[in-house]
Each structure stands twice: as structure tokens, then as C-alpha cells.
Design an enzyme around this catalytic site. Sequence first.
Site, short mmCIF file in Angstrom:
data_model
loop_
_atom_site.label_atom_id
_atom_site.label_comp_id
_atom_site.label_asym_id
_atom_site.label_seq_id
_atom_site.Cartn_x
_atom_site.Cartn_y
_atom_site.Cartn_z
N TYR A 1 0.81 -1.23 0.00
CA TYR A 1 0.00 0.00 0.00
C TYR A 1 0.84 1.28 0.00
CZ TYR A 1 -4.60 -2.12 1.07
OH TYR A 1 -5.77 -2.80 1.04
N LYS B 1 4.68 -14.73 1.36
CA LYS B 1 4.79 -15.42 0.07
C LYS B 1 6.27 -15.56 -0.23
CE LYS B 1 3.00 -17.16 -3.76
NZ LYS B 1 2.18 -18.40 -3.81
N ASP C 1 -1.31 -18.10 0.06
CA ASP C 1 -2.35 -18.87 -0.67
C ASP C 1 -2.81 -20.05 0.17
OD1 ASP C 1 0.26 -19.83 -1.01
OD2 ASP C 1 -0.04 -20.47 -3.08
N ASP D 1 -5.43 -7.41 4.53
CA ASP D 1 -6.70 -6.85 4.02
C ASP D 1 -7.55 -7.97 3.42
OD1 ASP D 1 -8.56 -4.85 3.16
OD2 ASP D 1 -7.73 -5.07 1.14
N ASP E 1 -11.20 -10.02 5.13
CA ASP E 1 -12.51 -10.12 4.48
C ASP E 1 -12.93 -11.59 4.41
OD1 ASP E 1 -12.66 -7.36 3.99
OD2 ASP E 1 -13.54 -7.67 2.01
C1 IPM Z 1 -9.91 -2.01 5.08
C2 IPM Z 1 -10.35 -1.38 3.79
C3 IPM Z 1 -9.32 -0.34 3.36
C4 IPM Z 1 -7.99 -1.04 3.17
C5 IPM Z 1 -9.69 0.46 2.09
C6 IPM Z 1 -11.03 1.15 2.24
C7 IPM Z 1 -8.62 1.46 1.71
O1 IPM Z 1 -10.55 -2.35 2.82
O2 IPM Z 1 -9.70 -1.27 6.08
O3 IPM Z 1 -9.80 -3.23 5.14
O4 IPM Z 1 -7.75 -1.60 2.10
O5 IPM Z 1 -7.20 -1.04 4.10
MG MG Z 2 -10.43 -4.31 3.56
#
Ligand code: IPM
Ligand code: MG
Length: 354
Positions: A141, A189, A221, A245, A249
Site C-alpha cells: 500500500y 509469500k 495462498d 486486508d 474479508d
Molecule cells: C480495510 C479497507 C481499506 C484497506 C480500504 C477502504 C482502503 O478495505 O480497512 O480493510 O484496504 O485497508
Molecule cells: Mg479491507
Amino acid sequence: MQANIVTIPGDGIGVDVVAEGVKVLQAVAAKFGHTFTFENHLIGGCAIDATGEPLPASTLDACKRADAVLLGAVGGPKWDDPTARVRPEQGLLALRKGLALYANLRPVQVFAELRDASPLRPERLEGVDLVVVRELTGGLYFGPRKEATSDNMTAYDTMLYADYEVERIARKAFELARLRRKKVTSVDKANVLSSSRLWRRVVTAVAADYPDVALEHMLVDSAAMHLMRRPADFDVIVTENMFGDILTDEASMLSGSMGMLASASLGEGTNGVYEPIHGSAPDIAGKGIANPLATILSVAMLLRYSFGLGKEADAVEKAVADVIAAGYRTRDIYTEGMKLVNTQEMGDVVCQAL
Ligand code: IPM
Ligand code: MG
């Protein structure tokens, strides 16, 4: 205690859920005799509209002065033009960097009553209790990057880490593991990426200072697969910014909904930014149906990590567990026979349980 909390709801459902977080903080203040003052500021798309900047200097200054920051979410279709120079997400990244919040803690718990809300088979969820420690101010990032231009259609992002960045996040992970089941899974990785080979070497060196904590290395992975196959085996997962990140999710599906996962972003001091891991969900924004529990659980983390109020944090977490046990559900976690509530009602029942 007396504390100043900056709220930055941002865009979309960020506004809906932060309102409920504030309600819970006020209930905590009343019940336990604290004085919390609140200051509201702009971030993300709404800040671009008002000032042209996704993170106005006034917001960053207020956050620096605050005892803790409660954040909602940023982004939305209005600001999604891929050619735009300023984007809402830049505000969030600048805030994390500006406050030097390199450690992002994302706990994944599964409430037994919500096992049916998960797409996984309920027996897979038995005993799941893990925390992802995501590195937040480095890696892919924040490395050198180049945007494509009309006359040069190449673009790149760079996964860059210095040893000290890996070392400090590894230490956070090992310290946390010591308070838990004493196991760290470092995800990288290293079979492909140089930055991951550095990551693995530094984490291994740090582990020598924590002989009581078990360390395993896992390729990202493979970790994505094992998170679904045997999630209960994980305790603390430490990983690079973007790997974290993506994996969080994925991990949110263990708890049934993105609307259940809280997070704390911490640096060296006690100030921190607390936010749900979910996004601004423009499709349901303003409809009053968003799940505020991720934000309310982030409030518990705020009380614990920034204010050292462990009893109060436990009380908020217990109140959330109680309302789930009592059958209250927002739409995202609703299953048949439960009590369907909207965003505000969910905040209200948590305050009552408190
Ligand atoms: C998170 C979000 C953010 C990230 C985005 C909105 C920039 O997905 O906090 O997980 O990628 O860190
Ligand atoms: Mg996120």
C-alpha cells in the site's frame, strides 16, 4: 476518567454505524461515571466534497490531539472515477500513516448463535477464536508506485519493507499471543517475493525472544485455504498490509458477516483508530439496516486499548453477546425465527443490555 473522542463517520453506512457506537460510549460513560466528549470531523468522499481533500489538515490535527478516534468507512460510487486524482481511500491511508498506526488488530470470533449465518458448515466453526495482526503503514500500500498515463500505459506498486517495520509488528503479534493461546502464524509469500523472505527472516529472529510462543510460517495462498478448512487452529496471524486486508474479508465469513468484525489500529502510544473492517456499503447507506455491531465491538477495543478500561470493554462485549443470545438480528445476520431489528434498534438493545 475524562477523555476526548474524535468521531469521523466518513461515507455511506459509516454515518449510520458510528452514531450507534457513540450511543454505546455515552451509555458506558453514564453507567461507569466517565466523561467522554465528542468532536466530529470529515474524512473520505464527504471531505473531498467539502474541502477538496480526503483528509483535511483539521481532521488529522484533531485526531492527533484526541485520546482515541472512532471511524466509520470511506468511499462510494460518487468518487469512484478511476481517473480521479483524489480518492476517498487516500484519506484513510493518510490517517493511518499520519498517526503512525502500524498495527491493525482484527479479532475474529464466532458467536455460537450465529453459526447458521456463516456460509461454512457449523462444525467447522467450533472453537474459532483468532486475531489477524495486519501491518498497516508499509508493504504494497505504501511502496513506490506509478500510475499509468495516457502516453505510458505501465503502472506499478511495490511491496517494500524495512527490517524494523517487520520487527515491530512481529513483536505486537508475539506479545498478543502471550495473552492468548501462545501461537503465531506468520503469513507471507516467501517462495516468490523478496520482501516476504526478509519478513520471514525477521519474524524468525524475533521469535527467539518469545520461546514460550510457537511460531509457524505459512504461505498466503495456503493460509487462505486453511482459514476455511481448519480455522480453529489459528490463534494470532501476523501478515503484510494487503495480505491482511484480503484475509480479514475472508475471515469475516467465519463470523457470518462483514458487519461483525471490529478493528483497532495502534502505534506506540495509547491513541488509536477504531473502525469496523467493512466498507461504506453505498447500496444500503441511509436505509437504517446496516449492522452496527462491528462498530460497537470496535468501541470495546477503544475502551480497552486506548483508555485501559478493561471492565467497561468486557461489559460492552457481554452486552453484544447478550443481544445476540436474545435473538436480535440485523438483516445481514438474520435467520428464520429471529427478531429482525434496524441499525438504531440494535444500538438501543445493546445499550439496554449494558
Ligand atoms: C480495510 C479497507 C481499506 C484497506 C480500504 C477502504 C482502503 O478495505 O480497512 O480493510 O484496504 O485497508
Ligand atoms: Mg479491507
